[in-house]
Design a protein around this motif. Structure first.
Motif, PDB file in Angstrom:
ATOM      1  N   VAL A 203      44.244  47.648  51.220  1.00 25.30           N
ATOM      2  CA  VAL A 203      44.001  48.877  50.470  1.00 25.30           C
ATOM      3  C   VAL A 203      44.252  50.050  51.406  1.00 25.30           C
ATOM      4  N   TYR A 204      44.833  51.116  50.859  1.00 21.24           N
ATOM      5  CA  TYR A 204      45.136  52.303  51.654  1.00 21.24           C
ATOM      6  C   TYR A 204      44.265  53.455  51.184  1.00 21.24           C
ATOM      7  N   ASP A 205      43.612  54.111  52.128  1.00 23.67           N
ATOM      8  CA  ASP A 205      42.777  55.265  51.813  1.00 23.67           C
ATOM      9  C   ASP A 205      43.081  56.351  52.840  1.00 23.67           C
ATOM     10  N   MET A 206      43.524  57.524  52.378  1.00 25.36           N
ATOM     11  CA  MET A 206      43.925  58.619  53.266  1.00 25.36           C
ATOM     12  C   MET A 206      44.974  58.124  54.270  1.00 25.36           C
ATOM     13  N   LYS A 233      34.527  50.880  31.612  1.00 22.35           N
ATOM     14  CA  LYS A 233      35.550  51.929  31.574  1.00 22.35           C
ATOM     15  C   LYS A 233      35.996  52.369  32.961  1.00 22.35           C
ATOM     16  N   CYS A 234      35.100  52.324  33.931  1.00 23.95           N
ATOM     17  CA  CYS A 234      35.391  52.878  35.262  1.00 23.95           C
ATOM     18  C   CYS A 234      35.527  51.824  36.338  1.00 23.95           C
ATOM     19  N   GLY A 235      35.239  50.559  36.019  1.00 25.95           N
ATOM     20  CA  GLY A 235      35.335  49.501  37.012  1.00 25.95           C
ATOM     21  C   GLY A 235      34.021  49.262  37.731  1.00 25.95           C
ATOM     22  N   LEU A 236      33.965  48.149  38.450  1.00 23.65           N
ATOM     23  CA  LEU A 236      32.757  47.711  39.148  1.00 23.65           C
ATOM     24  C   LEU A 236      33.074  47.500  40.621  1.00 23.65           C
ATOM     25  N   GLY A 237      32.183  47.967  41.489  1.00 26.52           N
ATOM     26  CA  GLY A 237      32.361  47.754  42.916  1.00 26.52           C
ATOM     27  C   GLY A 237      33.052  48.913  43.603  1.00 26.52           C
ATOM     28  N   ALA A 238      33.706  48.613  44.728  1.00 24.12           N
ATOM     29  CA  ALA A 238      34.366  49.633  45.552  1.00 24.12           C
ATOM     30  C   ALA A 238      35.848  49.730  45.227  1.00 24.12           C
ATOM     31  N   PHE A 239      36.435  50.885  45.528  1.00 26.25           N
ATOM     32  CA  PHE A 239      37.869  51.142  45.359  1.00 26.25           C
ATOM     33  C   PHE A 239      38.343  50.929  43.918  1.00 26.25           C
ATOM     34  N   THR A 240      37.511  51.273  42.966  1.00 19.29           N
ATOM     35  CA  THR A 240      37.900  51.084  41.557  1.00 19.29           C
ATOM     36  C   THR A 240      39.083  51.966  41.179  1.00 19.29           C
ATOM     37  N   HIS A 241      39.182  53.174  41.761  1.00 22.61           N
ATOM     38  CA  HIS A 241      40.304  54.058  41.454  1.00 22.61           C
ATOM     39  C   HIS A 241      41.593  53.597  42.138  1.00 22.61           C
ATOM     40  N   LYS A 242      41.503  52.551  42.940  1.00 20.75           N
ATOM     41  CA  LYS A 242      42.685  51.958  43.564  1.00 20.75           C
ATOM     42  C   LYS A 242      42.998  50.588  42.967  1.00 20.75           C
ATOM     43  N   GLY A 243      42.434  50.341  41.779  1.00 20.36           N
ATOM     44  CA  GLY A 243      42.815  49.147  41.037  1.00 20.36           C
ATOM     45  C   GLY A 243      41.986  47.916  41.299  1.00 20.36           C
ATOM     46  N   PHE A 244      40.787  48.082  41.846  1.00 15.16           N
ATOM     47  CA  PHE A 244      39.914  46.940  42.069  1.00 15.16           C
ATOM     48  C   PHE A 244      38.738  46.990  41.092  1.00 15.16           C
ATOM     49  N   GLY A 245      38.203  45.811  40.791  1.00 12.42           N
ATOM     50  CA  GLY A 245      37.008  45.731  39.966  1.00 12.42           C
ATOM     51  C   GLY A 245      37.198  46.013  38.497  1.00 12.42           C
ATOM     52  N   MET A 246      38.401  45.759  37.954  1.00 13.88           N
ATOM     53  CA  MET A 246      38.579  45.938  36.514  1.00 13.88           C
ATOM     54  C   MET A 246      38.084  44.693  35.782  1.00 13.88           C
ATOM     55  N   LEU A 247      37.320  44.921  34.725  1.00  9.90           N
ATOM     56  CA  LEU A 247      36.676  43.848  33.984  1.00  9.90           C
ATOM     57  C   LEU A 247      37.205  43.754  32.568  1.00  9.90           C
ATOM     58  N   ASP A 248      37.042  42.582  31.983  1.00 11.46           N
ATOM     59  CA  ASP A 248      37.258  42.404  30.555  1.00 11.46           C
ATOM     60  C   ASP A 248      36.203  41.430  30.052  1.00 11.46           C
ATOM     61  N   LEU A 249      35.921  41.496  28.790  1.00  7.22           N
ATOM     62  CA  LEU A 249      34.951  40.573  28.213  1.00  7.22           C
ATOM     63  C   LEU A 249      35.524  39.168  28.193  1.00  7.22           C
ATOM     64  N   ALA A 250      34.719  38.200  28.552  1.00  4.17           N
ATOM     65  CA  ALA A 250      35.148  36.809  28.530  1.00  4.17           C
ATOM     66  C   ALA A 250      35.254  36.329  27.081  1.00  4.17           C
ATOM     67  N   ASN A 251      36.109  35.349  26.879  1.00  9.23           N
ATOM     68  CA  ASN A 251      36.260  34.716  25.567  1.00  9.23           C
ATOM     69  C   ASN A 251      36.573  35.725  24.464  1.00  9.23           C
ATOM     70  N   ASN A 252      37.393  36.715  24.819  1.00 10.35           N
ATOM     71  CA  ASN A 252      37.769  37.740  23.854  1.00 10.35           C
ATOM     72  C   ASN A 252      39.276  37.674  23.664  1.00 10.35           C
ATOM     73  N   MET A 253      39.737  37.728  22.420  1.00 12.17           N
ATOM     74  CA  MET A 253      41.161  37.661  22.128  1.00 12.17           C
ATOM     75  C   MET A 253      41.735  39.076  22.170  1.00 12.17           C
TER      76      MET A 253
END
Length: 293
Positions: A203-206, A233-253
């Motif tokens: 991950v790159y920061d500054m 909507k905003c992600g979970l954990g660190a570096f969410t604005h850099k594409g980490f921690g994106m979630l989706d509901l399990a067992n969802n079509m």
């Protein structure tokens, strides 16, 4: 608000590195700055997935063979997403790694009804620790079934929620119930198969390169509905604005909960026979690498 940005792939068989979130982050940041709206230059309350499509693995990375590939974007601010999408569609030819892409249309996900307990899957790696310069602590492995794993996610989530200014002090004080319970059956099954759920990512920061440990696993989150909505909507954990921690509901079509969004191009006919090729995977969508668990 969650948007699916669908690209046509112009050079089938081209590849991206296995872990390409930093490439996507640099691309999106470049568009945000290029658009010239300084309001959004330092906007950090957005999140995005890895690039999803039909892939095959080689030593070089992930080779994409589907006609379409998808990037999921998420933010609570529609104005920001519209601004970002506008910049994307001003760029008819996009090069990501070795891929040549063209933006085709967008879809909006209908918002699910989130409860105080939801089972999520990671559609991008989940990072727990913020690294510091010349320090290896960001790569430390933390067992998912320990209190430390959940506590670190709680602390980062509440810190981000408080900084957003969207919640009153009374609301913040009511968000003390928070527990992440990983699906250890899934984790143990991967271990038995000698597969990894925790890997090292760049991950790159500054303009400084860091290495962090990311986790890709299903888990149940017990928290207030406002907290559930924030991380969805905003992600979970660190570096969410850099594409980490994106979630989706399990067992969802996912194909059953989208509607066209206004950036859809008139006259374009999607390749519906390939619609499942470029949707986020419901389980561990990453591939093994040489990093150690």
């Amino acid at each position: 608000m969650r948007i699916r940005l669908i690209f046509s792939l112009k050079n089938k068989g081209a590849y991206l590195p296995f872990h390409h979130q930093y490439i996507l982050a640099q691309f999106l940041k470049g568009l945000i700055v290029k658009g010239g709206n300084e309001t959004f230059f330092n906007y950090n309350y957005f999140n995005f997935s890895g690039l999803k499509g039909q892939t095959k693995v080689s030593r070089s990375g992930l080779h994409y063979y589907s006609s379409l590939v998808t990037l999921v974007l998420s933010a609570p601010d529609q104005e920001f997403l519209d601004y970002l999408l506008e910049q994307v569609f001003k760029t008819p030819k996009i090069e990501l790694g070795n891929l040549i892409l063209s933006p085709e249309y967008t879809e909006k996900e209908t918002e699910p009804e989130l409860e105080t307990a939801n089972k999520f899957v990671c559609i991008s790696p989940l990072v727990l620790l913020m690294p510091t310069f010349d320090d290896e602590s960001g790569k430390r492995f933390i067992n998912p079934d320990t209190d430390e794993f959940s506590d670190l996610l709680y602390e980062s989530t509440l810190t981000r929620m408080e900084k957003s200014g969207w919640y009153s002090q009374e609301q913040m004080e009511s968000f003390y119930k928070f527990q992440v319970v990983p699906d250890m059956n899934y984790v143990n099954k991967l271990r038995e198969q000698q597969k990894k759920f925790a890997r090292i990512y760049s991950v790159y920061d500054m303009d400084v390169k860091y290495e962090v440990r990311g986790y890709t696993l299903p888990f149940t989150l017990y928290a207030a509905e406002e907290v559930q909505d924030f991380v969805f909507k905003c992600g979970l954990g660190a570096f969410t604005h850099k594409g980490f921690g994106m979630l989706d509901l399990a067992n969802n079509m996912p194909s059953q909960r989208t509607e066209p969004y206004k950036f859809k191009r008139e006259g374009f006919v999607p390749y519906r026979q390939h619609i499942n090729e470029n949707l986020p995977k419901r389980e561990d969508g990453d591939v093994p690498d040489s990093s150690e668990e």
